[in-house]
Design an enzyme around this catalytic site. Structure first.
Site, PDB file in Angstrom:
ATOM      1  N   ASP A 112      90.058 -21.535 -24.093  1.00 50.40           N
ATOM      2  CA  ASP A 112      89.014 -21.061 -24.995  1.00 50.40           C
ATOM      3  C   ASP A 112      89.181 -19.568 -25.273  1.00 50.40           C
ATOM      4  O   ASP A 112      89.005 -18.749 -24.382  1.00 50.40           O
ATOM      5  CB  ASP A 112      87.659 -21.342 -24.323  1.00 50.40           C
ATOM      6  CG  ASP A 112      86.493 -20.983 -25.222  1.00 50.40           C
ATOM      7  OD1 ASP A 112      86.722 -20.642 -26.403  1.00 50.40           O
ATOM      8  OD2 ASP A 112      85.347 -21.039 -24.743  1.00 50.40           O
ATOM      9  N   ASP A 147      88.845 -18.627 -33.592  1.00 50.95           N
ATOM     10  CA  ASP A 147      88.335 -19.246 -32.374  1.00 50.95           C
ATOM     11  C   ASP A 147      89.083 -20.558 -32.120  1.00 50.95           C
ATOM     12  O   ASP A 147      89.177 -21.399 -33.007  1.00 50.95           O
ATOM     13  CB  ASP A 147      86.835 -19.498 -32.546  1.00 50.95           C
ATOM     14  CG  ASP A 147      86.202 -20.067 -31.290  1.00 50.95           C
ATOM     15  OD1 ASP A 147      86.697 -19.775 -30.194  1.00 50.95           O
ATOM     16  OD2 ASP A 147      85.214 -20.805 -31.413  1.00 50.95           O
TER      17      ASP A 147
END
Ligand SMILES: *[C@@H]1O[C@H](CO)[C@@H](O)[C@H](O)[C@H]1NC(C)=O
Ligand SMILES: *[C@@H]1O[C@H](CO)[C@@H](O)[C@H](O)[C@H]1NC(C)=O
Length: 495
Positions: free
Chosen positions: A171, A373
């Protein structure tokens, strides 16, 4: 009419000429091939739809649906310091007979919206303060913006001595790496790998409350949980109410056999609940000091790259450092200031094109900035950028019957009567003159053949940051070069 006839005549002449040329040099196969290509190009140019022809993709319908079989890319393992990337909802990640529990597309998109909401709230100026919490507390404040949904690409790393393999969601939007940890004082959800046992590792140590890294946790997680008999506690809550709480510890992290990091700081989770599938936890690639990127900076210089696979049944890579294998065609855009003092990688989207035509969108529309992201599924655009994108897309897709919206996706088609379709190419333009052409696998999101949607959505508020999401990053080599303040892109990163 006359011009048409003479044009056809000229073309015949040209073909005859090229044919004789080909015969003459039939030994030089490469040459003959080049000539044939030339003829084909000429024919395309005479086509009225020539322009669109070159600015669209042809897609076989069956390629839009998820294959039930894992088909790993063979080349990914050739890079140094490289990990194989798999999708957590695909067949390359064994669900141990629990397929029935994998979420529907509507649920995935709902969770995606929860992540986006928490990113927006985290980046909005008003909520940029940190909550203090009593020492020893084991509940986390349900503060909006302290957290977010967890993303969906997985790598496997080793932890401890002897080394144990753990499949972690990676992440770029969060920092703390954590894994479920025995004795699971409160709760551990079921995972594929055996649960990490700190007491069985010769190299595990608890982190003291007085350590600097314990302080760093607060800015990385937005929470301060204090101490349990002088052991630093961590707690992360995600936007979908998932959370992990436990002891902050260090142990040996093994990325590859040649890349071993002693005293790596991570969360040893004693109470873990939520939507992590059967993964063992999370690998934090954000920009804060506790992230794996910062902790390995001496070796990798805050440099990593990845390629997200073209489908959930194929594989990509996550590669640390720049050991020279980088594509020469990487184009870099500068990191922007919008994410200063946050985990996120900010950049600036400055334009969009559909079917080769640049959309006319005022610069001010993008003035709230953007982030890239790895955990957001669907790219979010300012409403005044999404609207002309959707309009232009619909125009070029007018031949196909439409379908109802799928959750946040409002531009959908019913392709049940087609075996192949044509979709316009889409590019995002970034600061520094960087054009990123979205791969054909990143343009559409298929629920079923009768509901296939443009895989982008509008932010609900014009003041929210845009997000370059992971569907649109598929097959692109994405290069994070934090030390030099830039992010780069090159096509065909998984091969
Ligand atoms: C780490 O700290 C916790 C809480 O104080 C304690 O229960 C645990 O035994 C410690 N583990 C090690 C390996 O010291
Ligand atoms: C597909 O073709 C059938 C038969 O021609 C027709 O009845 C149906 O409406 C078509 N479906 C769509 C979505 O166009």
């Amino acid at each position: 009419m006359a011009t048409t006839v003479s044009f056809v005549f000229l073309r015949l002449l040209l073909c005859a000429y090229l044919l004789s040329l080909c015969l003459l040099c039939s030994l030089k196969n490469g040459y003959a091939f080049a000539e044939r290509e030339y003829i084909e190009t000429q024919e395309v140019k005479s086509d009225e739809n020539h322009y669109y022809h070159h600015n669209s993709h042809t897609i076989q319908l069956n390629s839009l649906l998820q294959s039930p079989v894992c088909d790993p890319s063979t080349k990914a393992s050739e890079r140094k310091s490289s990990l194989k990337v798999i999708h957590r909802h695909g067949p390359c990640f064994k669900q141990n007979g629990d397929e029935a529990n994998s979420p529907s597309h509507a649920e995935i998109l709902l969770q995606d919206q929860a992540r986006v909401n928490s990113i927006h709230s985290k980046l909005s100026k008003k909520s940029r303060q940190v909550d203090r919490k009593d020492a020893g507390g084991s509940t986390l404040p349900a503060k909006d913006g302290s957290s977010m949904g967890s993303g969906n690409y997985i790598v496997t790393v080793g932890l401890g001595t002897p080394k144990k393999s753990l499949s972690l969601i990676f992440d770029t939007g969060s920092d703390v790496t954590w894994t479920q940890c025995k004795p699971c004082v409160r709760y551990c959800y079921p995972q594929n790998d055996p649960i990490y046992d700190a007491s069985a590792s010769k190299t595990y140590t608890n982190v003291s409350c007085s350590s600097d890294m314990c302080d760093e946790l607060e800015s990385a997680t937005g929470n301060s949980l204090g101490c349990a008999s002088s052991t630093c506690l961590y707690g992360i809550k995600y936007g979908d109410n998932s959370f992990s709480i436990g002891f902050f510890g260090t142990d040996t992290l093994t990325i590859t056999s040649a890349d071993v990091f002693e005293n790596f700081y991570f969360g040893c989770g004693q109470n873990n609940r939520g939507l992590f599938g059967k993964t063992a936890g999370l690998l934090g690639l954000g920009r804060n000091a506790v992230s794996v990127v910062s902790q390995t900076a001496t070796k990798y210089k805050q440099f990593f790259s990845y390629c997200l696979p073209s489908s959930s049944s194929s594989t990509g890579h996550l590669t640390f450092g720049n050991s020279g294998g980088l594509s020469k065609s990487v184009k870099f855009t500068p990191l922007s200031a919008v994410t200063k003092d946050t985990s996120f990688y900010g950049l600036d989207i400055v334009g969009l094109s559909v079917g080769g035509q640049k959309l006319s969108i005022s610069k001010s529309v993008f003035s709230n900035g953007a982030i890239i992201d790895s955990g957001t599924v669907i790219t979010r655009l300012p409403p005044a950028a999404y609207s002309p994108l959707s309009t232009a897309f619909r125009k070029l897709m007018a031949a196909y019957p439409t379908a109802p919206a799928l959750s946040i996706l409002d531009t959908c088609y019913d392709f049940s009567n087609y075996t192949s379709i044509k979709v316009p190419k889409i590019s995002l333009f970034f600061n520094g003159g960087v054009e990123v052409s979205i791969d054909v696998t990143g343009i559409l999101y298929a629920n079923s053949v009768s509901q296939v949607c443009l895989a982008m959505a509008a932010n609900s508020d014009a003041s929210d940051v845009a997000i370059f999401g992971n569907t649109q990053q598929k097959t692109i080599e994405v290069v994070y070069d934090s030390a030099r303040g830039r992010v780069g892109f090159a096509p065909k990163g998984c091969s």
